[in-house]
Design an enzyme around this catalytic site. Structure first.
Site, PDB file in Angstrom:
ATOM      1  N   ASP A  59      -4.783   3.761  -1.964  1.00  0.00           N
ATOM      2  CA  ASP A  59      -5.946   4.247  -1.197  1.00  0.00           C
ATOM      3  C   ASP A  59      -6.416   5.527  -1.364  1.00  0.00           C
ATOM      4  OD1 ASP A  59      -6.216   1.840   0.716  1.00  0.00           O
ATOM      5  OD2 ASP A  59      -3.944   2.641   1.377  1.00  0.00           O
ATOM      6  N   MET A  96     -12.045   4.774  -0.614  1.00  0.00           N
ATOM      7  CA  MET A  96     -12.774   5.162   0.535  1.00  0.00           C
ATOM      8  C   MET A  96     -13.493   6.456   0.356  1.00  0.00           C
ATOM      9  SD  MET A  96      -9.709   3.809   3.075  1.00  0.00           S
ATOM     10  CE  MET A  96      -8.513   3.824   1.509  1.00  0.00           C
ATOM     11  N   HIS A 152      -8.541   1.197  -4.129  1.00  0.00           N
ATOM     12  CA  HIS A 152      -9.311   1.318  -2.673  1.00  0.00           C
ATOM     13  C   HIS A 152     -10.124   2.646  -2.454  1.00  0.00           C
ATOM     14  CE1 HIS A 152      -9.609   0.393   1.857  1.00  0.00           C
ATOM     15  NE2 HIS A 152     -10.795   0.217   1.263  1.00  0.00           N
ATOM     16  N   ASP A 211      -6.762  -6.187   4.497  1.00  0.00           N
ATOM     17  CA  ASP A 211      -6.249  -4.471   4.671  1.00  0.00           C
ATOM     18  C   ASP A 211      -6.311  -3.884   5.772  1.00  0.00           C
ATOM     19  OD1 ASP A 211      -5.301  -2.131   4.047  1.00  0.00           O
ATOM     20  OD2 ASP A 211      -6.886  -1.435   2.603  1.00  0.00           O
ATOM     21  N   HIS A 265      -1.479  -1.347  -4.164  1.00  0.00           N
ATOM     22  CA  HIS A 265      -2.458  -1.134  -3.471  1.00  0.00           C
ATOM     23  C   HIS A 265      -2.639   0.641  -3.283  1.00  0.00           C
ATOM     24  CE1 HIS A 265      -6.258  -1.804  -0.946  1.00  0.00           C
ATOM     25  NE2 HIS A 265      -5.568  -0.840  -0.014  1.00  0.00           N
ATOM     26  N   SER A 309       0.689  -1.152   0.127  1.00  0.00           N
ATOM     27  CA  SER A 309       0.241  -0.069   0.027  1.00  0.00           C
ATOM     28  C   SER A 309       0.717   1.318   0.121  1.00  0.00           C
ATOM     29  CB  SER A 309      -0.927  -0.035   1.194  1.00  0.00           C
ATOM     30  OG  SER A 309      -1.290   1.286   1.446  1.00  0.00           O
ATOM     31  N   MET A 369      -8.977   8.494  -0.507  1.00  0.00           N
ATOM     32  CA  MET A 369      -9.769   8.923   0.741  1.00  0.00           C
ATOM     33  C   MET A 369     -10.364  10.298   0.397  1.00  0.00           C
ATOM     34  SD  MET A 369      -7.323   8.006   3.860  1.00  0.00           S
ATOM     35  CE  MET A 369      -6.369   6.102   3.967  1.00  0.00           C
ATOM     36  N   MET A 372     -11.616  -5.389   5.782  1.00  0.00           N
ATOM     37  CA  MET A 372     -10.803  -4.422   6.381  1.00  0.00           C
ATOM     38  C   MET A 372     -10.647  -4.813   7.795  1.00  0.00           C
ATOM     39  SD  MET A 372     -10.147  -1.943   4.445  1.00  0.00           S
ATOM     40  CE  MET A 372      -9.068  -1.008   5.609  1.00  0.00           C
TER      41      MET A 372
HETATM   42  C1  DX5 Z   1      -6.400   2.062   5.549  1.00  0.00           C
HETATM   43  C2  DX5 Z   1      -5.969   1.671   3.977  1.00  0.00           C
HETATM   44  C3  DX5 Z   1      -4.768   0.655   4.238  1.00  0.00           C
HETATM   45  C4  DX5 Z   1      -3.642   1.114   4.632  1.00  0.00           C
HETATM   46  C5  DX5 Z   1      -2.910  -0.245   5.259  1.00  0.00           C
HETATM   47  O1  DX5 Z   1      -7.340   3.005   5.476  1.00  0.00           O
HETATM   48  O2  DX5 Z   1      -7.078   1.137   3.583  1.00  0.00           O
HETATM   49  O3  DX5 Z   1      -4.548   0.215   2.672  1.00  0.00           O
HETATM   50  O4  DX5 Z   1      -2.453   1.863   3.753  1.00  0.00           O
HETATM   51  O5  DX5 Z   1      -1.755   0.324   5.821  1.00  0.00           O
HETATM   52  P1  DX5 Z   1      -1.038  -0.567   6.963  1.00  0.00           P
HETATM   53  O6  DX5 Z   1      -0.684  -1.583   6.406  1.00  0.00           O
HETATM   54  O7  DX5 Z   1      -0.089   0.348   7.671  1.00  0.00           O
HETATM   55  O8  DX5 Z   1      -2.133  -0.788   8.184  1.00  0.00           O
HETATM   56 ZN    ZN Z   2      -6.599   0.143   1.637  1.00  0.00          ZN
END
Ligand code: DX5
Ligand code: ZN
Length: 228
Positions: free
Chosen positions: A38, A71, A69, A178, A36, A11, A40, A140
């Protein structure tokens, strides 16, 4: 089976964005399977990260599939744009839209693989009517919004349930996990039935991201070969 038994998905949220190209090269050398990403929006989760232009840049910087992903609230508003920018897989939260079925269809129609995601507080049964329409189910194991959080063990029972349904109904979806994935828990997660392991901190916040990627794969693969 249409999915690989083990995939390591670094990620980039935990990477050094000023050196994103080098960070990508490191995990490629370590044998990462997917990247991956993320996204947001400061609404669905209490944080803002990266968006469409970064996905487009990543697309040029790596040949690995991009696992995007989302969010964000009502993700269906942006699915086409993320796929056009280069997303190979798009994952949407069950909690983020009243029309999950439609959002998943939109992802496939746009030409990407479709994933449905559930938060730690959402039971897997909320996905039971879309399991034939997904390539991935993402469980999650932290509350989304931030990297570096502590792994929540509720994920184990969800992964086992999804793996049991997959076996019973001959499902074709991969199971992804994740949040807080590291060398301590990856073996048990693999044994529970998870296939795709998202890891931010345990890869990029180490001295050697390539070695960390290899170590995670070794631990997951060994756990599968030891499964009775
Ligand atoms: C959290 C994200 C994850 C995050 C995971 O909201 O969806 O993908 O980057 O990070 P670690 O591995 O540090 O928990
Ligand atoms: Zn993620």
């Amino acid at each position: 089976m249409t999915y690989a038994p083990i995939e390591i998905a670094p990620s980039i949220l935990a990477s050094d964005f000023s050196r994103l190209g080098e960070e990508l090269k490191a995990v490629e050398q370590g044998g990462a399977d997917v990247v991956h990403v993320d996204v947001m929006d400061g609404q669905f989760v209490p944080n803002i990260s990266i968006g469409i232009p970064v996905v487009a840049s990543l697309r040029k910087a790596t040949r690995l599939p991009l696992d995007v992903h989302l969010m964000i609230d009502r993700p269906e508003r942006y699915i086409d744009e993320f796929v056009r920018a280069g997303a190979d897989r798009v994952l949407v939260h069950q909690e983020a839209t009243p029309h999950l079925d439609r959002a998943l269809s939109m992802i496939r129609e746009a030409g990407a693989q479709a994933g449905a995601v559930i938060n730690p507080s959402t039971p897997v049964v909320m996905l039971s009517d879309v399991l034939d329409k997904v390539d991935t189910v993402l469980v999650m194991s932290v509350n989304p919004g931030f990297g570096g959080q502590k792994f929540l063990p509720i994920a184990f029972s969800k992964i086992r349930q999804l793996a049991e349904w997959r076996a019973r109904y001959n499902g074709g979806y991969r199971i992804e996990v994740d949040g807080g994935v590291d060398l301590e828990n990856i073996a048990e997660l693999a044994q529970a039935g998870a296939n795709t392991f998202v890891a931010g901190t345990s890869i990029f916040r180490t001295p050697d991201a390539a070695a960390a990627t290899r170590e995670l794969r070794r631990a997951a693969t060994n756990a599968l070969s030891q499964r009775v």
